[in-house]
Design a protein around this motif. Sequence first.
Motif, PDB file in Angstrom:
ATOM      1  N   GLU A 143       0.836  -1.205   0.000  1.00 30.02           N
ATOM      2  CA  GLU A 143       0.000   0.000   0.000  1.00 30.02           C
ATOM      3  C   GLU A 143       0.870   1.253   0.000  1.00 30.02           C
ATOM      4  N   MET A 144       1.904   1.274   0.844  1.00 32.21           N
ATOM      5  CA  MET A 144       2.776   2.445   0.935  1.00 32.21           C
ATOM      6  C   MET A 144       3.542   2.671  -0.378  1.00 32.21           C
ATOM      7  N   LEU A 145       3.991   1.593  -0.999  1.00 27.95           N
ATOM      8  CA  LEU A 145       4.719   1.728  -2.262  1.00 27.95           C
ATOM      9  C   LEU A 145       3.814   2.239  -3.386  1.00 27.95           C
ATOM     10  N   ALA A 146       2.547   1.799  -3.370  1.00 30.24           N
ATOM     11  CA  ALA A 146       1.597   2.302  -4.364  1.00 30.24           C
ATOM     12  C   ALA A 146       1.377   3.799  -4.190  1.00 30.24           C
ATOM     13  N   ARG A 147       1.316   4.246  -2.948  1.00 31.25           N
ATOM     14  CA  ARG A 147       1.123   5.674  -2.692  1.00 31.25           C
ATOM     15  C   ARG A 147       2.379   6.468  -3.040  1.00 31.25           C
ATOM     16  N   LEU A 148       3.543   5.860  -2.862  1.00 28.88           N
ATOM     17  CA  LEU A 148       4.783   6.512  -3.289  1.00 28.88           C
ATOM     18  C   LEU A 148       4.779   6.684  -4.802  1.00 28.88           C
ATOM     19  N   ASP A 149       4.386   5.636  -5.509  1.00 28.81           N
ATOM     20  CA  ASP A 149       4.347   5.673  -6.968  1.00 28.81           C
ATOM     21  C   ASP A 149       3.349   6.704  -7.466  1.00 28.81           C
ATOM     22  N   ALA A 150       2.280   6.934  -6.679  1.00 28.50           N
ATOM     23  CA  ALA A 150       1.266   7.915  -7.048  1.00 28.50           C
ATOM     24  C   ALA A 150       1.656   9.336  -6.667  1.00 28.50           C
ATOM     25  N   GLY A 151       2.804   9.494  -6.025  1.00 32.70           N
ATOM     26  CA  GLY A 151       3.264  10.824  -5.626  1.00 32.70           C
ATOM     27  C   GLY A 151       2.685  11.320  -4.320  1.00 32.70           C
ATOM     28  N   GLU A 152       2.005  10.445  -3.568  1.00 29.27           N
ATOM     29  CA  GLU A 152       1.392  10.847  -2.303  1.00 29.27           C
ATOM     30  C   GLU A 152       2.380  10.792  -1.135  1.00 29.27           C
ATOM     31  N   LEU A 153       3.455  10.023  -1.279  1.00 29.92           N
ATOM     32  CA  LEU A 153       4.463   9.896  -0.238  1.00 29.92           C
ATOM     33  C   LEU A 153       5.831  10.229  -0.812  1.00 29.92           C
ATOM     34  N   ASP A 154       6.726  10.691   0.068  1.00 28.98           N
ATOM     35  CA  ASP A 154       8.080  11.032  -0.351  1.00 28.98           C
ATOM     36  C   ASP A 154       9.065   9.892  -0.097  1.00 28.98           C
ATOM     37  N   LEU A 155       8.865   9.197   1.019  1.00 28.89           N
ATOM     38  CA  LEU A 155       9.751   8.118   1.423  1.00 28.89           C
ATOM     39  C   LEU A 155       8.915   6.956   1.932  1.00 28.89           C
ATOM     40  N   VAL A 156       9.410   5.743   1.725  1.00 24.29           N
ATOM     41  CA  VAL A 156       8.729   4.562   2.265  1.00 24.29           C
ATOM     42  C   VAL A 156       9.772   3.591   2.804  1.00 24.29           C
ATOM     43  N   VAL A 157       9.595   3.177   4.053  1.00 19.35           N
ATOM     44  CA  VAL A 157      10.371   2.075   4.616  1.00 19.35           C
ATOM     45  C   VAL A 157       9.513   0.828   4.455  1.00 19.35           C
ATOM     46  N   CYS A 158       9.954  -0.107   3.623  1.00 18.43           N
ATOM     47  CA  CYS A 158       9.129  -1.252   3.259  1.00 18.43           C
ATOM     48  C   CYS A 158       9.872  -2.561   3.502  1.00 18.43           C
ATOM     49  N   THR A 159       9.116  -3.634   3.578  1.00 17.20           N
ATOM     50  CA  THR A 159       9.722  -4.958   3.649  1.00 17.20           C
ATOM     51  C   THR A 159      10.331  -5.281   2.292  1.00 17.20           C
ATOM     52  N   ALA A 160      11.586  -5.638   2.289  1.00 16.57           N
ATOM     53  CA  ALA A 160      12.283  -5.911   1.041  1.00 16.57           C
ATOM     54  C   ALA A 160      11.610  -7.048   0.285  1.00 16.57           C
ATOM     55  N   GLY A 161      11.512  -6.893  -1.016  1.00 20.12           N
ATOM     56  CA  GLY A 161      10.886  -7.903  -1.853  1.00 20.12           C
ATOM     57  C   GLY A 161       9.455  -7.580  -2.225  1.00 20.12           C
ATOM     58  N   THR A 162       8.880  -6.562  -1.584  1.00 15.02           N
ATOM     59  CA  THR A 162       7.504  -6.186  -1.910  1.00 15.02           C
ATOM     60  C   THR A 162       7.449  -5.136  -3.004  1.00 15.02           C
ATOM     61  N   GLN A 163       8.588  -4.520  -3.328  1.00 15.23           N
ATOM     62  CA  GLN A 163       8.602  -3.463  -4.327  1.00 15.23           C
ATOM     63  C   GLN A 163       8.737  -4.052  -5.728  1.00 15.23           C
ATOM     64  N   ASP A 164       8.352  -3.283  -6.725  1.00 16.20           N
ATOM     65  CA  ASP A 164       8.576  -3.663  -8.115  1.00 16.20           C
ATOM     66  C   ASP A 164      10.082  -3.808  -8.348  1.00 16.20           C
ATOM     67  N   PRO A 165      10.523  -4.872  -9.018  1.00 20.10           N
ATOM     68  CA  PRO A 165      11.963  -5.068  -9.226  1.00 20.10           C
ATOM     69  C   PRO A 165      12.649  -3.893  -9.910  1.00 20.10           C
ATOM     70  N   SER A 166      11.901  -3.110 -10.673  1.00 16.85           N
ATOM     71  CA  SER A 166      12.507  -1.979 -11.376  1.00 16.85           C
ATOM     72  C   SER A 166      12.646  -0.746 -10.485  1.00 16.85           C
ATOM     73  N   MET A 167      12.029  -0.782  -9.294  1.00 17.69           N
ATOM     74  CA  MET A 167      12.085   0.381  -8.411  1.00 17.69           C
ATOM     75  C   MET A 167      13.408   0.402  -7.657  1.00 17.69           C
ATOM     76  N   PRO A 168      14.165   1.495  -7.735  1.00 15.68           N
ATOM     77  CA  PRO A 168      15.424   1.574  -6.986  1.00 15.68           C
ATOM     78  C   PRO A 168      15.145   1.749  -5.496  1.00 15.68           C
ATOM     79  N   VAL A 169      15.793   0.941  -4.672  1.00 21.49           N
ATOM     80  CA  VAL A 169      15.646   1.033  -3.221  1.00 21.49           C
ATOM     81  C   VAL A 169      17.024   0.929  -2.583  1.00 21.49           C
ATOM     82  N   GLU A 170      17.086   1.328  -1.327  1.00 20.71           N
ATOM     83  CA  GLU A 170      18.323   1.232  -0.542  1.00 20.71           C
ATOM     84  C   GLU A 170      18.066   0.265   0.609  1.00 20.71           C
ATOM     85  N   TRP A 171      18.861  -0.804   0.664  1.00 15.60           N
ATOM     86  CA  TRP A 171      18.697  -1.784   1.727  1.00 15.60           C
ATOM     87  C   TRP A 171      19.216  -1.181   3.027  1.00 15.60           C
ATOM     88  N   VAL A 172      18.404  -1.207   4.077  1.00 17.71           N
ATOM     89  CA  VAL A 172      18.797  -0.525   5.307  1.00 17.71           C
ATOM     90  C   VAL A 172      18.871  -1.437   6.534  1.00 17.71           C
TER      91      VAL A 172
END
Length: 297
Positions: A143-172
């Motif tokens: 849900e948070m990643l979808a809202r990020l993609d829609a421009g509603e959020l600036d940052l998302v801390v997400c469980t790794a593997g739930t994002q689209d493979p093409s989306m750049p993320v930083e492992w933290v």
Amino acid sequence: MNPMPAEGRAPLPLLDTDVLRTFVAIAESGSFTRAARQVFRTPSALSMQIKRLEETLGQSLFVREARRVRLTPEGELLLGYGRRLLSLNEEAVTQFLAPSLEGRVSLGTTDDVGARTLPGILAQFARSHPAVEVNVVVGSSREMLARLDAGELDLVVCTAGTQDPSMPVEWVHSEPLVWAGREGGMAAQRSPLPVALAHQGCPWRQAALDALDHAGLSYRIAYTCEHCAGQEAAMLADLAVAPFPLGLVRPPLRRIDGGALPPLGDYQLALARRQGLGDAGEALATRVVEAFGTASG
């Protein structure tokens, strides 16, 4: 520089900021092991720091018990001083080094991150950048990643593997995903095994189901919960066991050891940014990464 002593008196020792940070981490987590993960050192290194601190002050600060540590009365007194000294140190450094930022940042996060790491992140960021408004939204990673993609959020801390493979993320962050249940409970001995799982699409759920199926264990999904607090409630009532990040397993919950249940692998977190993130957002992203430590891939 040590303060000038009164005539005939030795100078008082100064408390090291790094040691105070270790002391506060142990006091707040109730565990040398959990604190070691937070400050990125070994438990033995933390033990040495605390030993030296106790020798400096001439007081015992912790009572060490089987599964946790608790503060002595002297430790409780030092905790208040330690928190204030660390806060004042950060405020002083920020006054000279941190740029003045203004604006608004929207941060999306999962509830497990919100429960244990987010309060510290927000407190530190507010001290260093008081003019920045932070809007926090808690929900599932998808849900948070979808809202990020829609421009509603600036940052998302997400469980790794739930994002689209093409989306750049930083492992933290990375830690073991383990089976947990109530201390002294019987849920782990029941057959079929009652399990409490998160919603469909949650990597914890899939890891648990894959592991149980691969091991050929008989189980039933006793509870399905939108948030990890629901899984925790089922475990506290001894109605089920659940897959849980090790850092969330705190008394009266316990990790189920002994090889009775199949291993679940690691739980990882990633940070996703909106394209064109401004200075305020980048500053918060930096604080998030620092809170979790060096990124791991």
